[in-house]
Motif scaffolding. Structure first.
Motif, PDB file in Angstrom:
ATOM      1  N   TRP A  28       0.941  -1.206  -0.015  1.00 62.01           N
ATOM      2  CA  TRP A  28      -0.034  -0.041   0.075  1.00 62.01           C
ATOM      3  C   TRP A  28       0.901   1.257  -0.001  1.00 62.01           C
ATOM      4  O   TRP A  28       1.631   1.469   0.810  1.00 62.01           O
ATOM      5  CB  TRP A  28      -0.890   0.000   1.160  1.00 62.01           C
ATOM      6  CG  TRP A  28      -1.875  -1.101   1.146  1.00 62.01           C
ATOM      7  CD1 TRP A  28      -2.418  -1.709   0.295  1.00 62.01           C
ATOM      8  CD2 TRP A  28      -2.864  -1.595   2.347  1.00 62.01           C
ATOM      9  NE1 TRP A  28      -3.337  -2.607   0.786  1.00 62.01           N
ATOM     10  CE2 TRP A  28      -3.656  -2.559   1.999  1.00 62.01           C
ATOM     11  CE3 TRP A  28      -2.772  -1.188   3.729  1.00 62.01           C
ATOM     12  CZ2 TRP A  28      -4.433  -2.978   2.891  1.00 62.01           C
ATOM     13  CZ3 TRP A  28      -3.641  -2.022   4.527  1.00 62.01           C
ATOM     14  CH2 TRP A  28      -4.581  -2.740   4.210  1.00 62.01           C
ATOM     15  N   SER A  41      -3.053   4.259   1.464  1.00 73.43           N
ATOM     16  CA  SER A  41      -4.118   4.010   0.386  1.00 73.43           C
ATOM     17  C   SER A  41      -4.248   2.651   0.180  1.00 73.43           C
ATOM     18  O   SER A  41      -3.199   1.929  -0.251  1.00 73.43           O
ATOM     19  CB  SER A  41      -3.717   4.677  -0.806  1.00 73.43           C
ATOM     20  OG  SER A  41      -4.790   4.589  -1.867  1.00 73.43           O
ATOM     21  N   THR A  43      -6.881  -0.251  -1.688  1.00 77.42           N
ATOM     22  CA  THR A  43      -7.799  -0.614  -2.457  1.00 77.42           C
ATOM     23  C   THR A  43      -8.739  -1.634  -2.140  1.00 77.42           C
ATOM     24  O   THR A  43      -8.314  -2.788  -1.911  1.00 77.42           O
ATOM     25  CB  THR A  43      -7.370  -0.734  -4.143  1.00 77.42           C
ATOM     26  OG1 THR A  43      -6.546   0.148  -4.378  1.00 77.42           O
ATOM     27  CG2 THR A  43      -8.479  -1.313  -5.264  1.00 77.42           C
ATOM     28  N   GLN A  48     -11.607   3.111  -3.044  1.00 77.59           N
ATOM     29  CA  GLN A  48     -10.048   3.510  -2.543  1.00 77.59           C
ATOM     30  C   GLN A  48     -10.168   4.061  -1.255  1.00 77.59           C
ATOM     31  O   GLN A  48     -10.910   5.031  -1.025  1.00 77.59           O
ATOM     32  CB  GLN A  48      -9.259   4.367  -3.583  1.00 77.59           C
ATOM     33  CG  GLN A  48      -7.828   4.566  -3.394  1.00 77.59           C
ATOM     34  CD  GLN A  48      -7.040   3.337  -3.744  1.00 77.59           C
ATOM     35  OE1 GLN A  48      -7.744   2.496  -4.621  1.00 77.59           O
ATOM     36  NE2 GLN A  48      -6.015   3.282  -3.345  1.00 77.59           N
TER      37      GLN A  48
END
Length: 169
Positions: A28, A41, A43, A48
Protein backbone atom coordinates in the motif's frame (compact mmCIF):
# COMPACT_ATOMS: atom_id res chain seq x y z
CA UNK A 1 9.74 -17.01 18.16
CA UNK A 2 11.73 -16.34 21.33
CA UNK A 3 10.73 -13.73 23.90
CA UNK A 4 13.81 -11.70 22.96
CA UNK A 5 12.74 -11.63 19.28
CA UNK A 6 9.24 -10.50 20.26
CA UNK A 7 10.71 -7.71 22.40
CA UNK A 8 12.99 -6.66 19.53
CA UNK A 9 10.02 -6.64 17.15
CA UNK A 10 8.06 -4.43 19.53
CA UNK A 11 11.04 -2.10 20.01
CA UNK A 12 11.30 -1.41 16.27
CA UNK A 13 10.08 2.11 16.97
CA UNK A 14 6.99 4.17 17.47
CA UNK A 15 3.63 2.83 16.32
CA UNK A 16 3.85 4.93 13.16
CA UNK A 17 7.00 3.04 12.15
CA UNK A 18 5.26 -0.28 12.71
CA UNK A 19 2.27 0.86 10.65
CA UNK A 20 4.66 1.96 7.91
CA UNK A 21 6.27 -1.50 7.89
CA UNK A 22 2.86 -3.13 7.65
CA UNK A 23 1.63 -0.82 4.86
CA UNK A 24 4.81 -1.43 2.87
CA UNK A 25 4.52 -5.20 3.36
CA UNK A 26 0.98 -5.02 1.94
CA UNK A 27 2.18 -2.95 -1.00
CA UNK A 28 0.00 0.00 0.00
CA UNK A 29 1.37 3.40 -0.97
CA UNK A 30 2.09 5.36 2.19
CA UNK A 31 3.78 8.51 3.38
CA UNK A 32 4.48 10.18 6.66
CA UNK A 33 2.69 13.49 6.95
CA UNK A 34 4.23 14.45 10.26
CA UNK A 35 6.31 13.02 13.08
CA UNK A 36 3.38 11.14 14.57
CA UNK A 37 1.24 10.57 11.48
CA UNK A 38 1.14 8.30 8.44
CA UNK A 39 -1.28 8.07 5.52
CA UNK A 40 -1.76 5.06 3.23
CA UNK A 41 -4.03 4.12 0.38
CA UNK A 42 -5.73 0.72 0.19
CA UNK A 43 -7.87 -0.55 -2.66
CA UNK A 44 -11.06 -2.32 -1.70
CA UNK A 45 -13.75 -3.85 -3.86
CA UNK A 46 -16.00 -0.77 -3.46
CA UNK A 47 -13.59 2.14 -3.17
CA UNK A 48 -10.09 3.40 -2.57
CA UNK A 49 -9.66 3.90 1.17
CA UNK A 50 -7.41 6.47 2.78
CA UNK A 51 -5.94 5.01 5.97
CA UNK A 52 -4.43 7.30 8.55
CA UNK A 53 -2.55 6.51 11.75
CA UNK A 54 -2.02 9.27 14.32
CA UNK A 55 0.17 8.69 17.39
CA UNK A 56 -0.22 10.85 20.48
CA UNK A 57 2.73 9.94 22.71
CA UNK A 58 1.56 12.18 25.57
CA UNK A 59 -1.59 10.04 25.86
CA UNK A 60 -0.02 6.81 24.56
CA UNK A 61 -2.94 6.58 22.08
CA UNK A 62 -2.84 5.40 18.49
CA UNK A 63 -5.84 6.61 16.53
CA UNK A 64 -6.56 4.77 13.29
CA UNK A 65 -8.90 6.26 10.70
CA UNK A 66 -10.23 4.91 7.41
CA UNK A 67 -11.96 7.22 4.95
CA UNK A 68 -14.24 5.37 2.52
CA UNK A 69 -14.47 8.38 0.16
CA UNK A 70 -18.07 9.22 1.08
CA UNK A 71 -19.14 12.83 1.44
CA UNK A 72 -22.70 13.49 2.57
CA UNK A 73 -24.71 16.46 1.31
CA UNK A 74 -26.63 18.47 3.90
CA UNK A 75 -30.04 17.15 2.82
CA UNK A 76 -28.97 13.51 3.40
CA UNK A 77 -27.25 13.96 6.75
CA UNK A 78 -30.16 13.01 9.00
CA UNK A 79 -30.63 9.72 7.10
CA UNK A 80 -26.89 9.01 7.32
CA UNK A 81 -26.88 9.76 11.06
CA UNK A 82 -29.62 7.15 11.46
CA UNK A 83 -27.64 4.68 9.33
CA UNK A 84 -24.51 5.36 11.40
CA UNK A 85 -26.42 4.58 14.57
CA UNK A 86 -27.71 1.28 13.18
CA UNK A 87 -24.29 0.34 11.80
CA UNK A 88 -22.43 1.15 15.02
CA UNK A 89 -24.73 -1.19 16.98
CA UNK A 90 -23.19 -4.04 14.99
CA UNK A 91 -19.51 -3.18 15.47
CA UNK A 92 -17.22 -4.70 18.05
CA UNK A 93 -14.18 -2.61 17.23
CA UNK A 94 -14.22 1.05 16.27
CA UNK A 95 -17.11 3.10 14.98
CA UNK A 96 -18.29 5.12 12.01
CA UNK A 97 -19.00 8.81 12.27
CA UNK A 98 -19.66 11.75 10.01
CA UNK A 99 -17.64 14.90 10.43
CA UNK A 100 -20.04 17.80 10.79
CA UNK A 101 -17.93 20.38 8.97
CA UNK A 102 -17.13 18.42 5.82
CA UNK A 103 -19.78 15.71 5.77
CA UNK A 104 -17.07 13.05 5.39
CA UNK A 105 -17.80 9.56 6.68
CA UNK A 106 -14.93 8.01 8.61
CA UNK A 107 -14.25 4.78 10.47
CA UNK A 108 -12.26 5.43 13.63
CA UNK A 109 -10.62 3.27 16.27
CA UNK A 110 -8.23 4.22 19.07
CA UNK A 111 -5.83 1.96 20.94
CA UNK A 112 -3.96 2.69 24.15
CA UNK A 113 -0.38 1.43 24.01
CA UNK A 114 1.62 1.51 27.22
CA UNK A 115 5.18 2.24 26.13
CA UNK A 116 6.28 2.36 29.80
CA UNK A 117 5.64 -1.37 29.94
CA UNK A 118 7.61 -1.87 26.69
CA UNK A 119 4.41 -2.91 24.95
CA UNK A 120 4.52 -0.99 21.71
CA UNK A 121 2.53 -1.82 18.61
CA UNK A 122 3.36 -5.22 17.13
CA UNK A 123 3.03 -6.01 13.44
CA UNK A 124 0.20 -8.39 14.34
CA UNK A 125 -1.69 -5.58 16.08
CA UNK A 126 -1.06 -3.22 13.15
CA UNK A 127 -2.49 -5.85 10.82
CA UNK A 128 -5.54 -6.42 13.02
CA UNK A 129 -6.29 -2.69 13.28
CA UNK A 130 -5.85 -1.96 9.57
CA UNK A 131 -7.68 -5.07 8.37
CA UNK A 132 -10.62 -4.44 10.72
CA UNK A 133 -10.95 -0.88 9.40
CA UNK A 134 -10.87 -1.94 5.76
CA UNK A 135 -13.23 -4.88 6.36
CA UNK A 136 -15.81 -2.70 8.10
CA UNK A 137 -15.59 -0.07 5.35
CA UNK A 138 -16.11 -2.80 2.76
CA UNK A 139 -18.99 -4.35 4.69
CA UNK A 140 -20.91 -1.11 5.18
CA UNK A 141 -20.02 0.88 2.04
CA UNK A 142 -23.15 -0.40 0.25
CA UNK A 143 -25.35 0.83 3.12
CA UNK A 144 -24.15 4.38 2.59
CA UNK A 145 -24.65 4.08 -1.16
CA UNK A 146 -28.18 2.69 -0.78
CA UNK A 147 -29.11 5.63 1.46
CA UNK A 148 -27.31 8.32 -0.54
CA UNK A 149 -27.99 7.18 -4.11
CA UNK A 150 -30.64 4.46 -3.87
CA UNK A 151 -33.13 6.43 -1.82
CA UNK A 152 -33.51 3.61 0.72
CA UNK A 153 -34.35 4.17 4.36
CA UNK A 154 -31.40 3.30 6.66
CA UNK A 155 -33.03 0.11 7.98
CA UNK A 156 -33.81 -1.07 4.45
CA UNK A 157 -30.29 -0.23 3.32
CA UNK A 158 -28.73 -2.33 6.06
CA UNK A 159 -31.06 -5.24 5.36
CA UNK A 160 -30.27 -5.07 1.63
CA UNK A 161 -26.52 -4.69 2.08
CA UNK A 162 -26.01 -7.37 4.70
CA UNK A 163 -27.84 -10.23 3.01
CA UNK A 164 -25.76 -13.37 3.41
CA UNK A 165 -25.48 -15.20 0.12
CA UNK A 166 -25.14 -18.95 -0.01
CA UNK A 167 -23.53 -20.80 -2.87
CA UNK A 168 -22.52 -19.28 -6.18
CA UNK A 169 -24.56 -17.51 -8.81
Amino acid sequence: MSEEQVTEERDDGAPIEVLEQYFEARGWACERTGEGEIVASATGSWAQYELRGVWRPEDQVLQFLAFPDIKVAAEKRSAIFEALSLINEQLWLGHFEMWSGSGLVVFRHSTILDAREDEGLSLEQAEAIAEAAVEECERFYPVFQFVLWGGKAPGEAIAAALIDTHGEA
